[in-house]
Design an enzyme around this catalytic site. Structure first.
Site: not given
Ligand code: GLN
Length: 477
Positions: A79, A154, A178
């Protein structure tokens, strides 16, 4: 060799039997990934020189009869919020478009030490903020299972490459879901280890008290192997834990008889009915394997979203303050005074979601609001963690859904940030408690969309989580 479905143990066997060399495998993987990538936009960048150098080192070791590591020759994607020396690390942000880190994240160093071959960097939501990968400055990722749908976020790119077969395993980061949510949307395994299990050194910070690095893989075994390779204390991360790291893979014995598994009633409120049916079927299956299913309650679940979006935005506003046009970033050409330079660099560089979170976070930390928002959220966080501690006096593991719905269509939720935030309801609780959790596929909806089963266990008990997931996965095969 069918590159798109290879597993780590197959690669080990293939290399041992000299069916192919690590260099041949790396080259084929790079070619295949480059050819397939336009369909999904999952890779932001390839790193062929580094991949081939790592593969050559594996071949040389094997030729000398030396052990080449638990990930020898395994093609992996990373990532783009995890820094890689000499390879652009953009966090899917225009701000860091030109940033080339001078060092490697500890997780990267450890995986390469075990012979992993880094193919390239995976797309994601900008600074890991999002649930659909639509917040990337470099375009959304498409879900390989249904190209008109999101892969989740994400870590959408990291999930998509494994589902598409353009990497064997990948690394993602999880702050509030995420890793698990994209794994669930793409039909693969995704693991969020205990907070502190894997060093965050070199993970670009979003919300430091919640950030985790974890693996994606096509099966539980491979995810266990990758986690083992990168876990363990690191002097460079003061929050990394000294707890010994078991050999998870060796402990996967398929026997879960007598395991007590909790089903939290709060995890079924607001759940799409087809997903709910699949989760209950999975619980039935666990019963057949000899588990005892226990109804439990995690009463503070309802407060989790509000709590998370106060804490994560507060930490994000502080962490993102460093992108000021002086260090790391591209500087705005419209820089008159120092203050213009800061404002214009940040104004032009950050996307809408990052700006929203910086503003929210600055607000909840500001004088007069700190006590009523930030401190209050910290107290709620403690209660959420206590719910789990209590539950784990009764059960060995908790199972439930990962997401209230399967992969949605691109563009479907972008207009309403609150709707997007609500999709994190079942993943955020585990993140706030800092416990290990994973997503393992448990079937498809009538439209053919994958659904993931979430498994959560006590702090540092990844072994039970992997054993249960593995036994379940095998029973479905
Ligand atoms: N969807 C969550 C957010 O937008 C989690 C994001 C993540 O785990 N990086 O914060």
């Amino acid at each position: 060799m069918k590159i798109s479905s290879l597993t780590i143990s197959q690669i080990q066997a293939g290399l041992a039997a000299k069916e192919y060399s690590a260099v041949e495998l790396a080259q084929q993987a790079l070619d295949f990934a480059a050819a397939e990538n336009p369909k999904t936009n999952a890779y932001l960048r390839f790193s062929p020189e580094r991949a081939l150098a790592a593969a050559r080192a594996v071949d040389e070791k094997l030729a000398r009869g030396e052990a080449a590591g638990s990930l020898a020759g395994v093609p992996i994607a990373v990532k783009d919020v995890i820094v890689t020396q000499g390879i652009h690390t953009t966090c899917a942000s225009k701000l860091l478009e030109e940033y080339i880190p001078p060092y490697d994240a500890t997780a990267i160093t450890r995986l390469e030490r075990e012979g992993a071959v880094i193919l390239g960097k995976a797309n994601c939501d900008e600074f890991a903020m999002g649930s659909s990968n639509e917040n990337s400055a470099f375009g959304p990722v498409r879900n390989p299972v249904a190209l008109d749908r999101v892969p989740g976020g994400s870590s959408g790119g990291s999930a998509a490459v494994v589902a598409q077969g353009t990497a064997v395993v990948s690394l993602g980061s999880d702050t509030g879901g995420s890793i698990r949510q994209p794994a669930s949307f793409c039909g693969i395994v995704g693991v969020t280890p205990t907070y502190g299990r894997v060093s965050r050194y070199g993970l670009v910070a979003f919300a430091s008290s919640l950030d985790h690095i974890g693996p994606f893989a096509r099966n539980v075994e491979d995810s266990a192997t990758v986690l083992k390779a990168m876990a363990g204390h690191d002097d460079c991360d003061a929050t990394s834990a000294a707890a010994p790291v078991p050999d998870y893979h060796a402990l996967l014995d398929g026997n879960v008889k007598g395991m007590r598994v909790g089903l939290p009633k709060e995890y079924f409120a607001g759940l799409d009915s087809e997903s709910g049916t699949l989760i209950l079927q999975a619980a039935e299956q666990l019963k057949k394997l000899g588990c005892e299913i226990v109804d439990i309650s995690l009463p503070t679940t309802e407060q989790a979203i509000a709590c998370y979006y106060v804490i994560c935005t507060a930490e994000a506003s502080s962490n993102l303050a460093r992108y000021d046009g002086v260090r790391y970033t591209k500087r705005s050409p419209n820089s008159g005074t120092l203050s213009d330079m800061y404002c214009n660099t940040r104004g032009e560089g950050f996307g809408r979601e990052c700006k929203r979170r910086i503003m929210l976070g600055t607000y909840v930390l500001s004088h007069g609001y700190y006590e009523s928002y930030y401190l209050q959220a910290q107290k709620v966080r403690a209660l959420i963690a206590r719910d789990f501690t209590r539950a784990f006096t009764e059960v060995d593991a908790i199972v439930g859904p990962v997401s209230p719905f399967p992969a949605f269509k691109l563009g479907e939720k972008t207009a309403d940030p609150l709707q997007m935030y609500l999709s994190d309801i079942y993943t955020i609780t585990g993140s706030l408690a800092g416990i290990p959790c994973l997503s393992v596929p448990c079937g498809n909806t009538s439209e053919g969309l994958p659904v993931g089963l979430q498994i959560l266990t006590k702090h540092f008990d990844e072994t039970t989580m992997f054993r249960l997931a593995h036994a379940y996965e095998r029973s479905r095969a």
